[in-house]
Design a protein around this motif. Structure first.
Motif, PDB file in Angstrom:
ATOM      1  N   HIS A   1       0.937  -1.306  -0.224  1.00  0.00           N
ATOM      2  CA  HIS A   1       0.079   0.606   0.032  1.00  0.00           C
ATOM      3  C   HIS A   1       0.560   0.808   0.534  1.00  0.00           C
ATOM      4  O   HIS A   1       2.442   1.176   1.008  1.00  0.00           O
ATOM      5  CB  HIS A   1      -1.037   0.103   1.391  1.00  0.00           C
ATOM      6  N   VAL A   2       0.245   2.342  -0.028  1.00  0.00           N
ATOM      7  CA  VAL A   2       0.263   3.762  -0.885  1.00  0.00           C
ATOM      8  C   VAL A   2       0.881   4.453  -0.331  1.00  0.00           C
ATOM      9  O   VAL A   2      -0.859   4.967   0.007  1.00  0.00           O
ATOM     10  CB  VAL A   2       1.529   3.753  -1.786  1.00  0.00           C
ATOM     11  N   GLN A   3       1.149   5.258   0.826  1.00  0.00           N
ATOM     12  CA  GLN A   3       0.824   6.996   1.365  1.00  0.00           C
ATOM     13  C   GLN A   3       1.208   7.850   1.166  1.00  0.00           C
ATOM     14  O   GLN A   3       2.719   8.040   1.006  1.00  0.00           O
ATOM     15  CB  GLN A   3       0.208   6.050   3.170  1.00  0.00           C
ATOM     16  N   PHE A   4       0.096   8.720   1.165  1.00  0.00           N
ATOM     17  CA  PHE A   4       1.617  10.069   0.127  1.00  0.00           C
ATOM     18  C   PHE A   4       0.818  10.924   1.508  1.00  0.00           C
ATOM     19  O   PHE A   4       0.071  11.047   1.243  1.00  0.00           O
ATOM     20  CB  PHE A   4       0.580  10.380  -1.117  1.00  0.00           C
ATOM     21  N   VAL A   5       2.246  10.900   1.948  1.00  0.00           N
ATOM     22  CA  VAL A   5       2.221  12.176   3.185  1.00  0.00           C
ATOM     23  C   VAL A   5       2.552  13.235   3.339  1.00  0.00           C
ATOM     24  O   VAL A   5       3.613  13.563   2.792  1.00  0.00           O
ATOM     25  CB  VAL A   5       3.104  10.457   4.253  1.00  0.00           C
TER      26      VAL A   5
ATOM     27  N   GLU B   1       7.230  -0.318  -7.499  1.00  0.00           N
ATOM     28  CA  GLU B   1       7.867  -1.425  -7.458  1.00  0.00           C
ATOM     29  C   GLU B   1       7.599  -2.042  -6.390  1.00  0.00           C
ATOM     30  O   GLU B   1       7.651  -3.362  -5.978  1.00  0.00           O
ATOM     31  CB  GLU B   1       9.640  -1.469  -7.935  1.00  0.00           C
ATOM     32  N   HIS B   2       7.608  -1.480  -5.065  1.00  0.00           N
ATOM     33  CA  HIS B   2       7.952  -2.000  -3.784  1.00  0.00           C
ATOM     34  C   HIS B   2       6.776  -1.884  -2.911  1.00  0.00           C
ATOM     35  O   HIS B   2       6.990  -2.828  -2.157  1.00  0.00           O
ATOM     36  CB  HIS B   2       9.217  -0.364  -3.000  1.00  0.00           C
ATOM     37  N   ALA B   3       5.426  -1.230  -3.577  1.00  0.00           N
ATOM     38  CA  ALA B   3       4.308  -1.586  -3.205  1.00  0.00           C
ATOM     39  C   ALA B   3       3.801  -2.819  -3.531  1.00  0.00           C
ATOM     40  O   ALA B   3       3.233  -3.722  -3.115  1.00  0.00           O
ATOM     41  CB  ALA B   3       3.106  -0.635  -3.497  1.00  0.00           C
ATOM     42  N   GLN B   4       4.364  -3.094  -4.649  1.00  0.00           N
ATOM     43  CA  GLN B   4       3.535  -4.493  -5.303  1.00  0.00           C
ATOM     44  C   GLN B   4       4.882  -6.112  -4.712  1.00  0.00           C
ATOM     45  O   GLN B   4       4.618  -6.572  -4.993  1.00  0.00           O
ATOM     46  CB  GLN B   4       4.709  -4.620  -7.304  1.00  0.00           C
ATOM     47  N   GLN B   5       5.788  -5.334  -3.850  1.00  0.00           N
ATOM     48  CA  GLN B   5       6.470  -6.473  -4.000  1.00  0.00           C
ATOM     49  C   GLN B   5       5.901  -6.175  -1.836  1.00  0.00           C
ATOM     50  O   GLN B   5       6.725  -7.559  -1.296  1.00  0.00           O
ATOM     51  CB  GLN B   5       8.066  -6.145  -2.742  1.00  0.00           C
ATOM     52  N   GLY B   6       4.915  -5.688  -1.663  1.00  0.00           N
ATOM     53  CA  GLY B   6       4.234  -6.213  -0.267  1.00  0.00           C
ATOM     54  C   GLY B   6       4.595  -5.181   0.799  1.00  0.00           C
ATOM     55  O   GLY B   6       4.231  -5.276   1.696  1.00  0.00           O
ATOM     56  N   ALA B   7       5.041  -4.061  -0.254  1.00  0.00           N
ATOM     57  CA  ALA B   7       5.881  -2.679   1.373  1.00  0.00           C
ATOM     58  C   ALA B   7       4.657  -1.973   1.637  1.00  0.00           C
ATOM     59  O   ALA B   7       4.072  -1.655   0.997  1.00  0.00           O
ATOM     60  CB  ALA B   7       7.156  -2.352   0.480  1.00  0.00           C
ATOM     61  N   GLN B   8       4.555  -1.560   2.894  1.00  0.00           N
ATOM     62  CA  GLN B   8       3.942  -0.312   3.292  1.00  0.00           C
ATOM     63  C   GLN B   8       4.912   0.688   2.758  1.00  0.00           C
ATOM     64  O   GLN B   8       6.031   1.033   3.418  1.00  0.00           O
ATOM     65  CB  GLN B   8       3.651  -0.681   4.818  1.00  0.00           C
ATOM     66  N   VAL B   9       4.687   1.637   1.642  1.00  0.00           N
ATOM     67  CA  VAL B   9       5.037   2.376   1.602  1.00  0.00           C
ATOM     68  C   VAL B   9       4.902   4.134   1.905  1.00  0.00           C
ATOM     69  O   VAL B   9       3.484   4.096   1.508  1.00  0.00           O
ATOM     70  CB  VAL B   9       5.676   2.539  -0.547  1.00  0.00           C
ATOM     71  N   VAL B  10       5.357   5.200   2.285  1.00  0.00           N
ATOM     72  CA  VAL B  10       5.409   6.232   2.809  1.00  0.00           C
ATOM     73  C   VAL B  10       6.106   6.927   1.893  1.00  0.00           C
ATOM     74  O   VAL B  10       7.192   7.030   1.238  1.00  0.00           O
ATOM     75  CB  VAL B  10       5.393   6.598   3.613  1.00  0.00           C
ATOM     76  N   ARG B  11       5.401   7.954   0.383  1.00  0.00           N
ATOM     77  CA  ARG B  11       5.916   8.769  -0.413  1.00  0.00           C
ATOM     78  C   ARG B  11       5.760  10.020   0.522  1.00  0.00           C
ATOM     79  O   ARG B  11       4.560  10.636   0.437  1.00  0.00           O
ATOM     80  CB  ARG B  11       4.966   8.692  -1.988  1.00  0.00           C
ATOM     81  N   LEU B  12       6.864  10.250   1.168  1.00  0.00           N
ATOM     82  CA  LEU B  12       6.796  11.760   1.797  1.00  0.00           C
ATOM     83  C   LEU B  12       7.152  13.092   0.784  1.00  0.00           C
ATOM     84  O   LEU B  12       8.237  13.317   0.410  1.00  0.00           O
ATOM     85  CB  LEU B  12       7.773  11.493   3.083  1.00  0.00           C
ATOM     86  N   LYS B  13       6.301  13.889   1.424  1.00  0.00           N
ATOM     87  CA  LYS B  13       6.081  14.939   0.426  1.00  0.00           C
ATOM     88  C   LYS B  13       6.090  16.248   1.046  1.00  0.00           C
ATOM     89  O   LYS B  13       5.756  16.194   1.875  1.00  0.00           O
ATOM     90  CB  LYS B  13       4.678  15.501  -0.966  1.00  0.00           C
ATOM     91  N   SER B  14       7.341  17.455   1.042  1.00  0.00           N
ATOM     92  CA  SER B  14       7.422  18.039   1.956  1.00  0.00           C
ATOM     93  C   SER B  14       6.228  19.408   1.881  1.00  0.00           C
ATOM     94  O   SER B  14       4.934  19.563   0.757  1.00  0.00           O
ATOM     95  CB  SER B  14       7.862  19.875   0.911  1.00  0.00           C
ATOM     96  N   GLY B  15       5.617  19.615   2.257  1.00  0.00           N
ATOM     97  CA  GLY B  15       5.112  20.303   3.018  1.00  0.00           C
ATOM     98  C   GLY B  15       3.219  19.639   2.738  1.00  0.00           C
ATOM     99  O   GLY B  15       2.939  18.703   3.630  1.00  0.00           O
ATOM    100  N   ASP B  16       2.445  19.919   1.461  1.00  0.00           N
ATOM    101  CA  ASP B  16       0.941  19.327   1.311  1.00  0.00           C
ATOM    102  C   ASP B  16       1.443  18.747   0.300  1.00  0.00           C
ATOM    103  O   ASP B  16       1.817  19.259  -1.218  1.00  0.00           O
ATOM    104  CB  ASP B  16      -0.143  20.089   1.538  1.00  0.00           C
TER     105      ASP B  16
END
Length: 462
Positions: A215-219, A286-301
């Motif tokens: 799963h990917v969380q855009f944080v 790639e990382h999400a398809q491997q089963g990882a819990q991914v945080v895509r960490l972005k500055s601000g919002d």
């Protein structure tokens, strides 16, 4: 970090303490919680020390410490509260090659004893390197109040079950089991008799469960101050397997990620070398398809000039689930730093967000409206576009004395605020020589009460 915190094994370990007064008592109350063999050397010991010796909790020798007494000792405490006697103990420890702590003497100590929150086997050590003992005690009191007394009971039960839990594969599935135990199932266990049965039932559930999909969380990481992170963002960092972050994410925020998490810097440099967006998209998928819990960490919002839609579209195309955790955008942090608001009744009922990084289409903005009195706009990444912004606004009727404030590194300890006018904007920016991320606020000046304001006309920091 001058002192590195470690946990020493006290099993079959000998600790020597020289002293019999108040300082010795304070240290012994802590040391007696360990499994170590404690030998105390004190010609005139306090009654409590004598009592502990009679209870066989320590060994008391009623004479001064000698060199041969340090044989096989792992630690030695100098607690005589007499500089000359403590100096003698220090000399003996140096000669014997044993780590020494001189009570209330940081300079001559090889190690320090932290304030400890005890929920055995859960222990939390708090140290300030001698800078603020009062703060350490306050933190200890706060943690003592927050941590439930049953935490030690849960940890002891969990410790006895660790070997059985190894049936789960190492990594996320095992972490999920323990998280389920400590935060959901464990607190409902009322007594030790049925604890292992409950844990075995929980383990069976996790063994039979399918692997959790990636799963990917855009944080949104906010403007840089870790205290401005949302609670949901903190939780995401704490559970992430992979953190894919921008260049502007502060080290203090990255420090909040799990120690085992993989940190990947895909930073983009304004008008310079950058990680191609398609590479970032591919990395997330790639990382999400491997089963990882991914945080895509972005500055601000992440929803404000964050190229979020492109990354979401890549996830959708690959069938990867995603969610968004909003953050405090730089405009909010910048306007707060100058004591203003983005909108104000009777002044402006709307505010515009623009980016000066992508110049394509920049000329098509409604500059005529922006040039009108009492308009407010926030321009992200606008330092290099300052002369263009100035020209467009003046061309469409803005007055040369229109207020402009540029905030560099908003919310961070190195924040700087440049207060100028539209006519002087490019020259003022050149003089200020900002090299950090900056946001331009059109139509606003800082309130007089705000500090750290750079006045380009006076060439000085007010």
């Amino acid at each position: 970090m001058k002192h590195f915190p470690i946990y020493l094994s006290m099993t079959d370990t000998r600790i020597v303490l020289s002293g019999g007064g108040a300082a010795a008592l304070a240290k012994l109350r802590l040391l007696l919680k360990t499994e170590a063999q404690i030998d105390v050397y004190a010609p005139t010991p306090a009654p409590e020390i004598v009592q502990w010796a009679e209870q066989s909790r320590l060994t008391l020798v009623s004479r001064p410490l000698m060199l041969e007494d340090l044989t096989n000792a792992k630690l030695v405490y100098a607690a005589d509260e007499d500089p000359s006697v403590d100096a003698r103990t220090q000399a003996l420890a140096v000669k014997a090659g044993v780590l020494l702590n001189v009570v209330d003497n940081l300079k001559d100590s090889d190690f320090i004893t932290p304030a400890i929150v005890d929920r055995d086997p859960v222990t939390i050590a708090i140290g300030t390197e001698g800078a603020a003992p009062v703060l350490a005690r306050a933190l200890k009191a706060d943690l003592e109040e927050r941590l439930p007394p049953r935490l030690g009971f849960l940890a002891r039960i969990g410790k006895s079950f660790r070997k059985a839990a190894d049936a789960l594969p190492m990594g996320r599935r095992r972490r999920d089991f323990w998280a389920d135990y400590y935060f959901t199932a464990g607190p409902r266990i009322s007594n030790q008799d049925d604890a292992h049965e409950k844990l075995q039932e929980l383990l069976t559930q996790h063994l039979e469960a399918r692997d959790r999909a990636g799963h990917v969380q855009f944080v949104g990481a906010g403007p840089g101050d870790p205290e401005l992170l949302t609670l949901k963002a903190r939780k995401a960092l704490d559970t992430a397997d992979v953190v894919i972050h921008d260049r502007l994410i502060s080290p203090e925020i990255l420090e909040l990620a799990r120690r085992e998490a993989t940190l990947l810097d895909v930073g983009k440099h304004g008008f310079g070398p950058s990680t191609p967006q398609e590479d970032i998209d591919a990395l997330i998928v790639e990382h999400a398809q491997q089963g990882a819990q991914v945080v895509r960490l972005k500055s601000g919002d992440p929803t404000v000039f964050g190229r979020l839609d492109e990354e979401i579209e890549a996830c959708d195309a690959a069938g990867v689930s995603w969610s968004i955790v909003p953050g405090i955008t730089a405009a909010s942090a910048s306007v707060a730093s100058i004591g203003q608001s983005l909108t104000k009744r009777g002044r402006n009922g709307s505010v515009r967000f623009l980016t000066g990084h992508d110049m394509q289409g920049f000329a098509d903005h409604d500059w005529r409206t922006l040039a009108m009195p009492d308009q407010v706009a926030a321009i992200y990444m606008g330092k290099k576009a300052a002369r263009f912004v100035q020209g467009r606004l003046l061309m469409h009727g803005a007055t040369p004395d229109t207020a402009v404030t540029v905030v560099e590194s908003a919310s961070r300890s190195n924040q700087r605020v440049l207060s100028t006018t539209l006519s002087n904007l490019p020259n003022a920016l050149a003089t200020a020589a900002f090299d950090g991320p900056a946001l331009m606020l059109l139509g606003l000046h800082p309130r007089a009460a705000c500090a750290l304001v750079l006045d380009p006309m006076k060439q000085e920091l007010a």
